[in-house]
Design an enzyme around this catalytic site. Structure first.
Site, PDB file in Angstrom:
ATOM      1  N   LYS A   3       6.611   3.261  12.791  1.00 38.00           N
ATOM      2  CA  LYS A   3       7.416   2.848  13.826  1.00 38.00           C
ATOM      3  C   LYS A   3       8.192   1.284  13.796  1.00 38.00           C
ATOM      4  CE  LYS A   3       3.195   2.934  15.120  1.00 38.00           C
ATOM      5  NZ  LYS A   3       1.942   4.033  14.962  1.00 38.00           N
ATOM      6  N   LYS A  22       8.250   1.858  19.643  1.00 37.67           N
ATOM      7  CA  LYS A  22       8.454   3.639  19.996  1.00 37.67           C
ATOM      8  C   LYS A  22       9.204   3.672  21.033  1.00 37.67           C
ATOM      9  CE  LYS A  22       3.744   4.629  18.788  1.00 37.67           C
ATOM     10  NZ  LYS A  22       2.287   4.574  19.057  1.00 37.67           N
TER      11      LYS A  22
HETATM   12  N1  NAP Z   1      -3.633   5.619  12.613  1.00 41.26           N
HETATM   13  C1  NAP Z   1      -3.133   6.270  13.633  1.00 41.26           C
HETATM   14  O1  NAP Z   1      -3.259   6.772  14.258  1.00 41.26           O
HETATM   15  C2  NAP Z   1      -1.310   6.304  13.252  1.00 41.26           C
HETATM   16  C3  NAP Z   1      -0.767   6.949  14.437  1.00 41.26           C
HETATM   17  C4  NAP Z   1       0.758   7.087  14.170  1.00 41.26           C
HETATM   18  C5  NAP Z   1       1.246   6.392  13.250  1.00 41.26           C
HETATM   19  N2  NAP Z   1       0.752   5.592  12.563  1.00 41.26           N
HETATM   20  C6  NAP Z   1       1.370   4.778  11.303  1.00 41.26           C
HETATM   21  O2  NAP Z   1       1.176   5.132   9.928  1.00 41.26           O
HETATM   22  C7  NAP Z   1       1.084   4.394   8.779  1.00 41.26           C
HETATM   23  C8  NAP Z   1      -0.323   4.598   8.246  1.00 41.26           C
HETATM   24  O3  NAP Z   1      -1.373   4.069   9.299  1.00 41.26           O
HETATM   25  P1  NAP Z   1      -2.871   4.244   8.872  1.00 41.26           P
HETATM   26  O4  NAP Z   1      -3.516   4.054  10.034  1.00 41.26           O
HETATM   27  O5  NAP Z   1      -2.957   5.539   7.951  1.00 41.26           O
HETATM   28  O6  NAP Z   1      -2.994   3.041   7.894  1.00 41.26           O
HETATM   29  P2  NAP Z   1      -4.387   2.617   7.015  1.00 41.26           P
HETATM   30  O7  NAP Z   1      -5.398   3.541   7.356  1.00 41.26           O
HETATM   31  O8  NAP Z   1      -4.721   0.911   7.139  1.00 41.26           O
HETATM   32  O9  NAP Z   1      -3.799   2.978   5.501  1.00 41.26           O
HETATM   33  C9  NAP Z   1      -2.780   2.234   4.806  1.00 41.26           C
HETATM   34  C10 NAP Z   1      -2.711   2.692   3.403  1.00 41.26           C
HETATM   35  O10 NAP Z   1      -1.702   2.031   2.932  1.00 41.26           O
HETATM   36  C11 NAP Z   1      -1.938   1.662   1.620  1.00 41.26           C
HETATM   37  N3  NAP Z   1      -0.917   0.771   1.431  1.00 41.26           N
HETATM   38  C12 NAP Z   1      -0.458  -0.611   2.025  1.00 41.26           C
HETATM   39  N4  NAP Z   1       0.178  -1.249   1.302  1.00 41.26           N
HETATM   40  C13 NAP Z   1       0.618  -0.524   0.208  1.00 41.26           C
HETATM   41  C14 NAP Z   1       1.585  -0.639  -0.679  1.00 41.26           C
HETATM   42  N5  NAP Z   1       2.414  -1.875  -0.645  1.00 41.26           N
HETATM   43  N6  NAP Z   1       1.892   0.416  -1.793  1.00 41.26           N
HETATM   44  C15 NAP Z   1       1.114   1.480  -1.520  1.00 41.26           C
HETATM   45  N7  NAP Z   1       0.140   1.856  -0.529  1.00 41.26           N
HETATM   46  C16 NAP Z   1       0.074   0.805   0.411  1.00 41.26           C
HETATM   47  C17 NAP Z   1      -3.296   1.178   1.714  1.00 41.26           C
HETATM   48  O11 NAP Z   1      -3.701   1.357   0.511  1.00 41.26           O
HETATM   49  P3  NAP Z   1      -5.150   1.000  -0.315  1.00 41.26           P
HETATM   50  O12 NAP Z   1      -6.053   2.210   0.442  1.00 41.26           O
HETATM   51  O13 NAP Z   1      -5.267   0.740  -1.448  1.00 41.26           O
HETATM   52  O14 NAP Z   1      -5.749  -0.152   0.866  1.00 41.26           O
HETATM   53  C18 NAP Z   1      -3.978   2.389   2.559  1.00 41.26           C
HETATM   54  O15 NAP Z   1      -4.102   3.577   1.992  1.00 41.26           O
HETATM   55  C19 NAP Z   1       1.520   3.249   9.620  1.00 41.26           C
HETATM   56  O16 NAP Z   1       2.961   2.887   9.634  1.00 41.26           O
HETATM   57  C20 NAP Z   1       0.899   3.361  11.247  1.00 41.26           C
HETATM   58  O17 NAP Z   1       1.817   2.790  12.058  1.00 41.26           O
HETATM   59  C21 NAP Z   1      -0.811   5.534  12.166  1.00 41.26           C
END
Ligand code: NAP
Length: 412
Positions: A98, A198
């Protein structure tokens, strides 16, 4: 219609990326498979075999067999570069980012048009609640009068822990992070920024109004005072972080993110923990209410999966409402906000001057609160200049004519 076979390049294998991998593995009726997963850290232990992973984004972006990029990383700037390049290379894109979408809304819309590729992002707002597609497809522009809701799962989880279990703010935040509900940078959640991003996306799909994040006032939950929590408890109210988009006339919309006192008669009162809820007011259908999990691996992955599935039918957002938009955002003192303001006794004395009407005051030895009415622009000033806890009670328009005053009195 024949469904397309999708070959996915996935970016990110964190909470949502891994969730999507699991959800896809259990889904048999979507013709999609992941070819590569691009991540950042080469030394991290992974839950699946190493041959799935790549560390160079171009391996996915330049692969002609990959027709869909699913972007689920936690770095908004890099996400924009990935999404832009993917669209330039003719790939459909799904994202849940977002912050990236809100900061580049118009550019992303233009890229879709220029390269004739769909860009879907249902998972970016309220995770599992299908709110964007409903606003986009079902609700006609002039029928909607307001969209208000709890759109951030981690702050709702924190507020629920504080309210129901007397947990301290710090412990509740830590628990939200341990459960994978909070953003990597928690101030995005607790400062109301995530909810604002959002709300910006909701404004575009509900009313066709596209604004910049800096135009929307966001007040977070990090400054909520013990006095405000006590007031809410004693009066049978709950404090919830609410994103508001309210049509105040045929041309103007008020959009604000702030903690708000919610009465038990409000449907949002019972939306607790990591759940999100969105109330729509419409002219003819009247009140409608959506509820569902607003964060977490599988709830978010389910929305991403739904977008992937929609791509197999060549679905894309048409942005009809933006094309005929007639609204502007209004942020001035014509908008009067009912508010509970608590601060130190010294600050409260200075803050009193901003109120047009005061209905209640209270002070103990160190702190105090005022309940009353204040202009929206003044509230913005107070948010910047004072260390005050601001809790909304209501948002209304100041009548400018006698007829408007009569109409408002009748409506209230
Ligand atoms: N968590 C939720 O409940 C939720 C809900 C709605 C939306 N979102 C959105 O979904 C997205 C992901 O959230 P998340 O909670 O899954 O994050 P997360 O658990 O912190 O995971 C982030 C992932 O991104 C990878 N990453 C970071 N920089 C990168 C790059 N330059 N190139 C390739 N990979 C990269 C990391 O790699 P490594 O594994 O190597 O560190 C990790 O696998 C975000 O935009 C967030 O706002 C999340």
């Amino acid at each position: 219609m024949e469904r397309k076979q999708l070959n996915i390049g996935l970016f990110g294998f964190g909470c949502v990326g891994y969730g999507l991998h699991q959800v896809l593995a259990q889904t048999t009726n979507v013709a999609a498979s992941i070819k590569y997963i691009c991540v950042k850290n080469k030394n991290k232990m992974r839950q699946i075999v190493a041959s799935n992973f790549v560390f160079d984004k171009h391996i996915i972006l330049d692969d002609a067999e990959i027709n869909v990029v699913v972007e689920l990383i936690d770095d908004a700037d890099e996400a924009f570069e990935i999404v832009k390049k993917a669209m330039q290379n003719g790939k459909a894109v799904v994202s849940a980012n977002k912050k990236m979408i809100a900061e580049h809304f118009d550019e992303l819309r233009l890229l879709q048009k220029q390269y004739e590729v769909p860009f879907l992002y249902e998972g970016s707002v309220c995770a599992s609640i299908p709110i964007i597609r409903n606003l986009e497809e079902y609700y006609n522009n002039d029928l909607l009068t307001s969209v208000e809701g709890i759109v951030n799962g981690s702050t709702n989880y924190i507020l629920t822990k504080i309210e129901a279990e007397n947990t301290s703010y710090q412990i509740a935040l830590q628990q939200a992070q341990e459960n994978g509900y909070a953003e990597s940078n928690p101030i995005l959640d607790t400062g109301g920024f995530d909810a604002k991003y959002k709300l910006l996306i909701l404004l575009a799909h509900a009313f066709g109004l596209v604004v910049q994040p800096k135009e929307i006032l966001n007040i977070g939950i990090d400054g909520i005072s013990p006095l405000a929590i006590k007031y809410a408890k004693e009066n049978g109210l709950k404090i919830k972080l609410i994103a508001h988009a309210i049509k105040i006339n045929e041309k103007e919309i008020v959009a604000v993110v702030a903690p708000k006192l919610i009465a038990s008669s409000n449907q949002l009162y019972r939306v607790d923990d990591v759940y999100n809820g969105v109330c729509l007011q419409t002219a003819f259908a009247e009140s409608q209410f959506f509820v569902g999990k607003g964060a977490g691996a599988h709830p978010t992955a389910s929305a991403v999966l739904s977008d992937i599935s929609a791509l197999t039918f060549n679905y894309r957002y048409e942005y009809h409402k933006i094309k005929i938009n007639q609204y502007t955002l209004v942020n001035n003192n014509r908008i009067v906000v009912g508010v509970l303001l608590s601060a130190s006794i010294e600050d409260i004395e200075a803050l009193k001057h901003y109120f047009s009407n005061i209905t209640e005051t209270y002070s103990n030895h160190t702190d105090a609160y005022i309940i009353g009415k204040i202009g929206l622009q003044d509230l913005q000033l107070i948010n910047i200049a004072f260390d005050a806890c601001i809790i909304l009670i209501s948002i209304m328009q100041q009548p400018t004519t006698t007829i408007e005053a009569q109409q408002l009195a009748f409506a209230n």
